[in-house]
Design a protein around this motif. Structure first.
Motif, PDB file in Angstrom:
ATOM      1  N   SER A  43       0.608  -1.287  -0.063  1.00  0.00           N
ATOM      2  CA  SER A  43       0.107   0.021  -0.013  1.00  0.00           C
ATOM      3  C   SER A  43       0.980   1.170   0.017  1.00  0.00           C
ATOM      4  O   SER A  43       0.411   2.219  -0.433  1.00  0.00           O
ATOM      5  CB  SER A  43      -1.020   0.119   1.281  1.00  0.00           C
ATOM      6  N   ARG A  44       2.124   0.920   0.455  1.00  0.00           N
ATOM      7  CA  ARG A  44       2.908   2.443   0.568  1.00  0.00           C
ATOM      8  C   ARG A  44       4.507   2.174   0.196  1.00  0.00           C
ATOM      9  O   ARG A  44       4.788   0.853   0.016  1.00  0.00           O
ATOM     10  CB  ARG A  44       2.710   2.878   1.816  1.00  0.00           C
ATOM     11  N   ILE A  92       8.096   1.205  -0.772  1.00  0.00           N
ATOM     12  CA  ILE A  92       8.879   0.290  -1.762  1.00  0.00           C
ATOM     13  C   ILE A  92       7.844  -0.727  -2.294  1.00  0.00           C
ATOM     14  O   ILE A  92       7.656  -1.148  -3.573  1.00  0.00           O
ATOM     15  CB  ILE A  92       9.813  -0.414  -1.070  1.00  0.00           C
ATOM     16  N   GLN A 152      -1.377  -3.543   5.871  1.00  0.00           N
ATOM     17  CA  GLN A 152      -2.037  -3.867   7.340  1.00  0.00           C
ATOM     18  C   GLN A 152      -3.331  -3.124   7.495  1.00  0.00           C
ATOM     19  O   GLN A 152      -4.169  -3.876   8.206  1.00  0.00           O
ATOM     20  CB  GLN A 152      -0.782  -3.477   8.326  1.00  0.00           C
ATOM     21  N   SER A 153      -3.357  -1.794   7.395  1.00  0.00           N
ATOM     22  CA  SER A 153      -4.783  -1.132   7.909  1.00  0.00           C
ATOM     23  C   SER A 153      -5.005  -0.225   6.703  1.00  0.00           C
ATOM     24  O   SER A 153      -6.143   0.443   7.102  1.00  0.00           O
ATOM     25  CB  SER A 153      -4.350  -0.657   9.028  1.00  0.00           C
ATOM     26  N   ASN A 154      -4.281   0.569   6.145  1.00  0.00           N
ATOM     27  CA  ASN A 154      -4.102   1.660   5.286  1.00  0.00           C
ATOM     28  C   ASN A 154      -4.939   1.128   3.807  1.00  0.00           C
ATOM     29  O   ASN A 154      -4.697   1.400   3.036  1.00  0.00           O
ATOM     30  CB  ASN A 154      -2.835   2.199   5.134  1.00  0.00           C
ATOM     31  N   ALA A 202      -4.045  -7.807   5.589  1.00  0.00           N
ATOM     32  CA  ALA A 202      -3.274  -9.280   6.347  1.00  0.00           C
ATOM     33  C   ALA A 202      -2.001  -8.783   7.278  1.00  0.00           C
ATOM     34  O   ALA A 202      -1.219  -8.075   6.655  1.00  0.00           O
ATOM     35  CB  ALA A 202      -2.949 -10.113   5.466  1.00  0.00           C
ATOM     36  N   ASP A 203      -1.965  -9.008   8.499  1.00  0.00           N
ATOM     37  CA  ASP A 203      -1.102  -8.587   9.333  1.00  0.00           C
ATOM     38  C   ASP A 203      -0.148  -9.711   9.045  1.00  0.00           C
ATOM     39  O   ASP A 203      -0.396 -11.107   9.397  1.00  0.00           O
ATOM     40  CB  ASP A 203      -1.340  -8.582  10.625  1.00  0.00           C
ATOM     41  N   VAL A 204       1.207  -9.742   8.636  1.00  0.00           N
ATOM     42  CA  VAL A 204       2.083 -10.921   8.283  1.00  0.00           C
ATOM     43  C   VAL A 204       2.500 -11.531   9.326  1.00  0.00           C
ATOM     44  O   VAL A 204       3.106 -12.897   9.203  1.00  0.00           O
ATOM     45  CB  VAL A 204       3.133 -10.208   7.368  1.00  0.00           C
ATOM     46  N   ASN A 237       7.939  -7.988   1.418  1.00  0.00           N
ATOM     47  CA  ASN A 237       8.594  -6.569   1.806  1.00  0.00           C
ATOM     48  C   ASN A 237       7.846  -6.028   2.900  1.00  0.00           C
ATOM     49  O   ASN A 237       8.634  -5.133   3.458  1.00  0.00           O
ATOM     50  CB  ASN A 237       8.056  -5.858   0.521  1.00  0.00           C
ATOM     51  N   TYR A 278      15.596  -3.655  14.890  1.00  0.00           N
ATOM     52  CA  TYR A 278      15.190  -3.542  13.361  1.00  0.00           C
ATOM     53  C   TYR A 278      16.601  -4.152  12.684  1.00  0.00           C
ATOM     54  O   TYR A 278      16.559  -5.011  11.749  1.00  0.00           O
ATOM     55  CB  TYR A 278      14.824  -2.187  13.013  1.00  0.00           C
ATOM     56  N   LYS A 327      16.730  -7.641  10.200  1.00  0.00           N
ATOM     57  CA  LYS A 327      17.214  -7.699   8.960  1.00  0.00           C
ATOM     58  C   LYS A 327      18.392  -8.601   8.502  1.00  0.00           C
ATOM     59  O   LYS A 327      18.466  -9.447   7.657  1.00  0.00           O
ATOM     60  CB  LYS A 327      17.620  -6.445   8.512  1.00  0.00           C
ATOM     61  N   GLY A 339      19.470   1.102   1.031  1.00  0.00           N
ATOM     62  CA  GLY A 339      20.010   2.188   2.020  1.00  0.00           C
ATOM     63  C   GLY A 339      18.653   3.099   2.553  1.00  0.00           C
ATOM     64  O   GLY A 339      17.642   2.420   2.937  1.00  0.00           O
ATOM     65  N   ILE A 362      15.928   5.169   2.031  1.00  0.00           N
ATOM     66  CA  ILE A 362      15.088   5.289   0.845  1.00  0.00           C
ATOM     67  C   ILE A 362      13.829   6.174   1.183  1.00  0.00           C
ATOM     68  O   ILE A 362      13.285   6.237   2.573  1.00  0.00           O
ATOM     69  CB  ILE A 362      14.395   3.925   0.575  1.00  0.00           C
ATOM     70  N   THR A 374      10.839   7.169   2.161  1.00  0.00           N
ATOM     71  CA  THR A 374       9.343   6.670   2.212  1.00  0.00           C
ATOM     72  C   THR A 374       8.859   7.173   3.604  1.00  0.00           C
ATOM     73  O   THR A 374       9.784   7.479   4.365  1.00  0.00           O
ATOM     74  CB  THR A 374       9.264   5.136   2.244  1.00  0.00           C
ATOM     75  N   HIS A 408      10.601   6.342   7.793  1.00  0.00           N
ATOM     76  CA  HIS A 408      11.427   7.268   8.743  1.00  0.00           C
ATOM     77  C   HIS A 408      10.394   7.880   9.633  1.00  0.00           C
ATOM     78  O   HIS A 408      10.744   8.074  10.735  1.00  0.00           O
ATOM     79  CB  HIS A 408      12.167   8.164   7.751  1.00  0.00           C
TER      80      HIS A 408
HETATM   81  P1  NAP Z   1       6.445   2.152   4.643  1.00  0.00           P
HETATM   82  O1  NAP Z   1       6.668   3.229   3.502  1.00  0.00           O
HETATM   83  O2  NAP Z   1       6.503   2.248   6.180  1.00  0.00           O
HETATM   84  O3  NAP Z   1       5.261   0.958   4.060  1.00  0.00           O
HETATM   85  C1  NAP Z   1       5.238  -0.220   4.795  1.00  0.00           C
HETATM   86  C2  NAP Z   1       4.319  -1.202   4.186  1.00  0.00           C
HETATM   87  O4  NAP Z   1       4.268  -2.277   4.964  1.00  0.00           O
HETATM   88  C3  NAP Z   1       2.862  -0.580   4.267  1.00  0.00           C
HETATM   89  O5  NAP Z   1       2.189  -1.123   2.974  1.00  0.00           O
HETATM   90  C4  NAP Z   1       1.969  -1.261   5.512  1.00  0.00           C
HETATM   91  O6  NAP Z   1       0.722  -1.162   5.408  1.00  0.00           O
HETATM   92  C5  NAP Z   1       2.921  -2.483   5.574  1.00  0.00           C
HETATM   93  N1  NAP Z   1       2.811  -3.186   6.885  1.00  0.00           N
HETATM   94  C6  NAP Z   1       3.211  -2.776   7.763  1.00  0.00           C
HETATM   95  N2  NAP Z   1       3.277  -3.625   8.945  1.00  0.00           N
HETATM   96  C7  NAP Z   1       2.695  -4.760   8.470  1.00  0.00           C
HETATM   97  C8  NAP Z   1       2.228  -5.894   8.840  1.00  0.00           C
HETATM   98  N3  NAP Z   1       2.203  -6.418  10.137  1.00  0.00           N
HETATM   99  N4  NAP Z   1       1.538  -6.713   8.015  1.00  0.00           N
HETATM  100  C9  NAP Z   1       1.443  -6.464   6.681  1.00  0.00           C
HETATM  101  N5  NAP Z   1       1.911  -5.232   6.160  1.00  0.00           N
HETATM  102  C10 NAP Z   1       2.446  -4.671   6.775  1.00  0.00           C
HETATM  103  O7  NAP Z   1       7.842   1.248   4.370  1.00  0.00           O
HETATM  104  P2  NAP Z   1       8.960   1.180   3.366  1.00  0.00           P
HETATM  105  O8  NAP Z   1      10.033   1.949   3.796  1.00  0.00           O
HETATM  106  O9  NAP Z   1       8.394   0.987   1.985  1.00  0.00           O
HETATM  107  O10 NAP Z   1       9.690  -0.222   3.834  1.00  0.00           O
HETATM  108  C11 NAP Z   1       9.384  -1.557   2.912  1.00  0.00           C
HETATM  109  C12 NAP Z   1      10.315  -2.457   3.430  1.00  0.00           C
HETATM  110  O11 NAP Z   1      11.628  -1.980   2.988  1.00  0.00           O
HETATM  111  C13 NAP Z   1      10.468  -2.769   4.760  1.00  0.00           C
HETATM  112  O12 NAP Z   1      11.017  -4.338   5.006  1.00  0.00           O
HETATM  113  C14 NAP Z   1      11.760  -1.985   5.266  1.00  0.00           C
HETATM  114  O13 NAP Z   1      12.267  -2.568   6.516  1.00  0.00           O
HETATM  115  C15 NAP Z   1      12.599  -2.099   4.051  1.00  0.00           C
HETATM  116  N6  NAP Z   1      13.436  -1.085   4.044  1.00  0.00           N
HETATM  117  C16 NAP Z   1      13.353   0.395   3.909  1.00  0.00           C
HETATM  118  C17 NAP Z   1      14.104   1.250   3.870  1.00  0.00           C
HETATM  119  C18 NAP Z   1      13.895   2.718   3.720  1.00  0.00           C
HETATM  120  O14 NAP Z   1      14.714   3.584   4.082  1.00  0.00           O
HETATM  121  N7  NAP Z   1      12.501   3.039   3.634  1.00  0.00           N
HETATM  122  C19 NAP Z   1      15.763   0.995   3.889  1.00  0.00           C
HETATM  123  C20 NAP Z   1      15.712  -0.520   4.101  1.00  0.00           C
HETATM  124  C21 NAP Z   1      14.905  -1.361   3.969  1.00  0.00           C
HETATM  125  P3  NAP Z   1      -0.284  -0.111   5.884  1.00  0.00           P
HETATM  126  O15 NAP Z   1      -0.131   0.886   4.728  1.00  0.00           O
HETATM  127  O16 NAP Z   1      -1.429  -0.429   5.997  1.00  0.00           O
HETATM  128  O17 NAP Z   1       0.229   0.517   7.253  1.00  0.00           O
END
Ligand code: NAP
Length: 248
Positions: free
Chosen positions: A11-12, A14, A34-36, A59-61, A87, A157, A161, A188, A190, A192, A195
């Motif tokens: 939903s958001r 990556i 998860q909820s959005n 779905a909550d993974v 993801n 966290y 990973k 690294g 990103i 989104t 943060h």
């Molecule tokens: P994000 O923008 O916060 O988006 C998180 C996504 O995961 C949303 O779609 C959220 O759903 C969903 N989610 C959260 N908790 C969940 C759960 N319990 N069950 C199912 N879905 C869930 O995060 P992002 O930055 O894109 O991160 C995606 C992945 O990349 C993560 O694994 C993160 O650790 C990794 N990552 C990110 C960065 C970075 O800098 N952004 C760097 C390294 C790794 P809702 O919209 O419903 O809340």
């Protein structure tokens, strides 16, 4: 028939970028959130504009029953996915381990580690040629944090990973002869929402001086690597942990 890609957390960020690129490449897309629901609906519409089928599932993974439901819904609506993008992931507020509650650490591990394991298990059960499947590709979204450690920010966290990296290596060996490639991408910094959930929306800007390329990455730049790993162009890439971090 078009192949199906199943993405957790689409939903958001990556996951959303991956869903849109997958749809543009001709995949039918199933993604969880998860909820959005509002954000999920926006991404669904963008994907559908490419003329593919799209299924969204709340779905909550970290919950096994939710993961089973997610895969069953995908099987029924779009057919068995040949690509899983593991993801969904969370972090918590920045701090030092001495201040972390047990509940916080548990939740990080439940979502980032147990969730990734459960989804990988369901994908492996379906994709493995040794179990009647037609093979496939699993891409785990890890993080550069797994080797950097995230001291004074989120060591829980980072450690979660590290587990995702090890899952990738081990599962790639379990499934290599069963037609399933398993790889990880390690983003690294990103741009989104993640943060802000750690308490600092401007974190990438603050830290960009530490990135050799001098800027944060975009979700699309990570999604392109994921799409490549899913494709036949990566047919001999297995067990790889690939950094997408601007050199950080
Ligand atoms: P994000 O923008 O916060 O988006 C998180 C996504 O995961 C949303 O779609 C959220 O759903 C969903 N989610 C959260 N908790 C969940 C759960 N319990 N069950 C199912 N879905 C869930 O995060 P992002 O930055 O894109 O991160 C995606 C992945 O990349 C993560 O694994 C993160 O650790 C990794 N990552 C990110 C960065 C970075 O800098 N952004 C760097 C390294 C790794 P809702 O919209 O419903 O809340």
């Amino acid at each position: 028939m078009a192949p199906t890609m199943l993405i957790t957390g689409g939903s958001r960020g990556i996951g959303a970028a991956t869903a849109e690129l997958a749809a543009a490449a001709g995949y039918n897309v199933c993604f969880s959130y998860q909820s959005n629901t509002g954000a999920a609906d926006v991404v669904k519409a963008r994907c559908e504009a490419h003329g593919v089928k799209v299924l969204t599932v709340r779905a909550d993974v970290s919950q096994e029953r939710d993961v089973l439901h997610l895969f069953e819904r995908c099987d029924a609506a779009l057919g068995v996915a040949t690509v899983l993008v593991n993801n969904a992931g969370i972090l918590s507020t920045m701090g030092s381990l001495v201040d972390f509650s047990a509940e916080r650490i548990q939740r990080i591990m439940d979502v980032n580690v147990v969730g990734a394991f459960l989804c990988a298990r369901e994908a492996a059960r379906r994709m493995s040629t040794e179990r009647g499947g037609s093979g496939g590709s699993i891409i785990n979204v890890s993080s550069r944090a797994s080797t950097l450690g995230s001291a004074f920010e989120f060591v829980d966290y980072a450690a979660s990973k590290g587990a995702v990296d090890t899952l990738t290596i081990g599962l790639s060996k379990e499934l290599g002869a069963a037609g399933v490639r398993v790889n990880a991408v390690r983003p690294g910094l990103i741009e989104t929402d993640i943060h802000a959930s750690g308490g600092e929306p401007g974190r990438v800007d603050r830290l960009k001086g530490n990135i050799p390329q001098g800027r944060g990455g975009t979700p699309d730049e990570v999604a392109r690597l994921i799409l490549w790993l899913a494709s036949d162009e990566a047919s001999y890439v297995n067990g790889a942990l690939i950094d997408v971090s601007g050199g950080r």
